[in-house]
Motif scaffolding. Structure first.
Motif, PDB file in Angstrom:
ATOM      1  N   ASP A  47       1.128  -1.534  -0.355  1.00 47.37           N
ATOM      2  CA  ASP A  47       0.369  -0.597   0.004  1.00 47.37           C
ATOM      3  C   ASP A  47       0.987   1.006  -0.054  1.00 47.37           C
ATOM      4  N   LEU A  48       1.424   1.398   0.716  1.00 46.17           N
ATOM      5  CA  LEU A  48       2.785   2.506   0.517  1.00 46.17           C
ATOM      6  C   LEU A  48       3.792   2.799  -0.376  1.00 46.17           C
ATOM      7  N   SER A  49       3.931   2.069  -1.522  1.00 49.23           N
ATOM      8  CA  SER A  49       4.403   1.842  -2.557  1.00 49.23           C
ATOM      9  C   SER A  49       3.428   2.470  -3.411  1.00 49.23           C
ATOM     10  N   THR A  50       2.110   2.612  -3.288  1.00 52.48           N
ATOM     11  CA  THR A  50       1.864   3.255  -4.446  1.00 52.48           C
ATOM     12  C   THR A  50       1.831   4.459  -3.777  1.00 52.48           C
ATOM     13  N   ILE A  51       2.212   5.307  -2.621  1.00 53.81           N
ATOM     14  CA  ILE A  51       2.222   7.059  -2.101  1.00 53.81           C
ATOM     15  C   ILE A  51       3.704   7.357  -1.843  1.00 53.81           C
ATOM     16  N   ILE A  52       4.691   6.416  -1.601  1.00 55.36           N
ATOM     17  CA  ILE A  52       5.956   6.759  -1.992  1.00 55.36           C
ATOM     18  C   ILE A  52       7.044   5.715  -2.221  1.00 55.36           C
ATOM     19  N   SER A  53       8.125   6.506  -2.927  1.00 55.10           N
ATOM     20  CA  SER A  53       9.032   5.509  -3.407  1.00 55.10           C
ATOM     21  C   SER A  53       9.602   3.820  -2.804  1.00 55.10           C
ATOM     22  N   ALA A  54      10.221   2.790  -3.699  1.00 55.71           N
ATOM     23  CA  ALA A  54      10.907   2.030  -3.358  1.00 55.71           C
ATOM     24  C   ALA A  54      11.887   2.744  -1.844  1.00 55.71           C
ATOM     25  N   HIS A  55      12.923   3.816  -2.807  1.00 55.85           N
ATOM     26  CA  HIS A  55      13.340   3.868  -1.667  1.00 55.85           C
ATOM     27  C   HIS A  55      13.812   4.845  -0.240  1.00 55.85           C
ATOM     28  N   GLN A  56      12.372   5.305  -0.388  1.00 53.66           N
ATOM     29  CA  GLN A  56      11.782   6.006   0.478  1.00 53.66           C
ATOM     30  C   GLN A  56      11.192   5.390   1.810  1.00 53.66           C
ATOM     31  N   ILE A  57      10.504   4.102   1.025  1.00 60.13           N
ATOM     32  CA  ILE A  57      10.124   3.015   2.052  1.00 60.13           C
ATOM     33  C   ILE A  57      11.424   2.008   2.702  1.00 60.13           C
ATOM     34  N   ILE A  58      12.541   1.886   1.872  1.00 65.34           N
ATOM     35  CA  ILE A  58      13.877   1.125   2.693  1.00 65.34           C
ATOM     36  C   ILE A  58      14.061   1.790   3.489  1.00 65.34           C
ATOM     37  N   LYS A  59      14.450   3.589   3.039  1.00 68.33           N
ATOM     38  CA  LYS A  59      14.439   4.641   4.697  1.00 68.33           C
ATOM     39  C   LYS A  59      13.803   4.003   5.565  1.00 68.33           C
ATOM     40  N   LEU A  60      12.390   4.212   5.429  1.00 63.16           N
ATOM     41  CA  LEU A  60      11.163   4.175   6.926  1.00 63.16           C
ATOM     42  C   LEU A  60      11.753   2.808   7.123  1.00 63.16           C
ATOM     43  N   GLN A  61      11.911   2.102   6.726  1.00 65.54           N
ATOM     44  CA  GLN A  61      12.432   0.073   7.516  1.00 65.54           C
ATOM     45  C   GLN A  61      13.608   0.764   8.315  1.00 65.54           C
ATOM     46  N   LYS A  62      14.489   1.358   8.208  1.00 69.89           N
ATOM     47  CA  LYS A  62      16.049   1.695   8.067  1.00 69.89           C
ATOM     48  C   LYS A  62      15.417   2.962  10.078  1.00 69.89           C
ATOM     49  N   ALA A  63      14.742   3.926   9.545  1.00 68.90           N
ATOM     50  CA  ALA A  63      14.394   5.097  10.524  1.00 68.90           C
ATOM     51  C   ALA A  63      13.441   4.326  11.532  1.00 68.90           C
ATOM     52  N   GLU A  64      12.409   3.110  11.117  1.00 67.73           N
ATOM     53  CA  GLU A  64      11.872   2.659  12.583  1.00 67.73           C
ATOM     54  C   GLU A  64      12.854   1.925  13.243  1.00 67.73           C
ATOM     55  N   ARG A  65      14.258   0.890  12.418  1.00 67.13           N
ATOM     56  CA  ARG A  65      14.602   1.056  13.614  1.00 67.13           C
ATOM     57  C   ARG A  65      15.946   1.611  14.322  1.00 67.13           C
ATOM     58  N   ASP A  66      16.189   2.507  13.559  1.00 70.43           N
ATOM     59  CA  ASP A  66      16.816   3.709  14.656  1.00 70.43           C
ATOM     60  C   ASP A  66      16.325   4.577  14.817  1.00 70.43           C
ATOM     61  N   PHE A  67      15.022   4.701  14.930  1.00 65.80           N
ATOM     62  CA  PHE A  67      14.444   5.717  16.171  1.00 65.80           C
ATOM     63  C   PHE A  67      13.991   4.342  17.552  1.00 65.80           C
ATOM     64  N   ASN A  68      13.650   2.343  17.021  1.00 63.02           N
ATOM     65  CA  ASN A  68      13.585   1.874  18.479  1.00 63.02           C
ATOM     66  C   ASN A  68      15.333   1.850  18.887  1.00 63.02           C
ATOM     67  N   LYS A  69      15.968   1.832  18.234  1.00 61.44           N
ATOM     68  CA  LYS A  69      17.683   1.645  19.270  1.00 61.44           C
ATOM     69  C   LYS A  69      17.858   2.988  19.644  1.00 61.44           C
ATOM     70  N   ARG A  70      17.284   4.754  19.198  1.00 60.64           N
ATOM     71  CA  ARG A  70      17.624   5.696  20.374  1.00 60.64           C
ATOM     72  C   ARG A  70      17.264   5.441  21.353  1.00 60.64           C
ATOM     73  N   MET A  71      15.044   4.709  21.314  1.00 58.93           N
ATOM     74  CA  MET A  71      14.446   4.762  22.651  1.00 58.93           C
ATOM     75  C   MET A  71      15.321   3.805  23.370  1.00 58.93           C
ATOM     76  N   LEU A  72      15.198   2.780  23.123  1.00 59.13           N
ATOM     77  CA  LEU A  72      16.286   2.008  23.620  1.00 59.13           C
ATOM     78  C   LEU A  72      17.207   2.579  24.739  1.00 59.13           C
ATOM     79  N   GLN A  73      18.331   3.366  23.891  1.00 56.83           N
ATOM     80  CA  GLN A  73      19.309   3.597  24.501  1.00 56.83           C
ATOM     81  C   GLN A  73      19.477   4.621  25.272  1.00 56.83           C
ATOM     82  N   GLU A  74      18.371   5.851  25.506  1.00 59.75           N
ATOM     83  CA  GLU A  74      17.411   6.801  26.018  1.00 59.75           C
ATOM     84  C   GLU A  74      16.962   6.100  27.381  1.00 59.75           C
ATOM     85  N   TYR A  75      16.304   4.884  26.659  1.00 62.66           N
ATOM     86  CA  TYR A  75      15.362   4.288  28.265  1.00 62.66           C
ATOM     87  C   TYR A  75      16.918   4.376  29.594  1.00 62.66           C
ATOM     88  N   GLY A  76      17.527   3.310  28.706  1.00 63.18           N
ATOM     89  CA  GLY A  76      18.612   2.606  29.178  1.00 63.18           C
ATOM     90  C   GLY A  76      19.276   4.186  30.310  1.00 63.18           C
TER      91      GLY A  76
END
Length: 150
Positions: free
Chosen positions: A114-143
């Motif tokens: 569904d997202l591929s009809t809205i944003i590019s494949a490149h942006q979807i890959i960036k999205l996946q990385k951004a989700e991982r990075d955000f979760n990593k930062r949240m865990l670091q901040e929690y720690g």
């Protein structure tokens, strides 16, 4: 009278705790939204279409995870704990886990389609990385906060 005052105080503290948790979740969601928007460089037109779809799928995935945890917790309670599970009950828990994981996987596939009809494949890959990075930062901040005693 003192008993009523004591009960009112406990209710007030409990309510503040719940409201505080809800506010923290909202703040985290706002931070995640800003982080992802920046990471995948969403244009306003894209963002208008992207966020409703993204939120729909992430809410569904989150609900599936909550349902799985509730299901496992209930099964463990019913059997008297993990160590008390019979082999057949343990297999049921594993089968349920696999079903939930399959549904999460299928939901993620649908979201990407569904997202591929809205944003590019490149942006979807960036999205996946951004989700991982955000979760990593949240865990670091929690720690970090936990170490500081906050």
């Amino acid at each position: 009278m003192k008993k009523l005052l004591y009960i009112s105080l406990i209710l007030l503290i409990a309510t503040n705790s719940v409201v505080g948790q809800k506010k923290n979740r909202q703040n985290i969601k706002l931070l995640k939204t800003a982080f992802i928007t920046n990471a995948i460089t969403l244009k306003p037109v894209e963002a208008e279409k992207f966020w409703p779809v993204y939120n729909q799928y992430t809410n569904k995935i989150q609900q599936l995870k909550v349902d799985l945890e509730n299901s496992k917790t209930q099964e463990f309670k019913n059997s008297g704990g993990i160590d008390s599970l019979s082999e057949s009950d343990a297999q049921k828990v594993l089968d349920q886990y696999l079903l939930y994981e399959k549904e999460v996987y299928e939901t993620k596939i649908s979201m990407i389609k569904d997202l591929s009809t809205i944003i590019s494949a490149h942006q979807i890959i960036k999205l996946q990385k951004a989700e991982r990075d955000f979760n990593k930062r949240m865990l670091q901040e929690y720690g970090r906060r936990k170490r500081m005693g906050q």
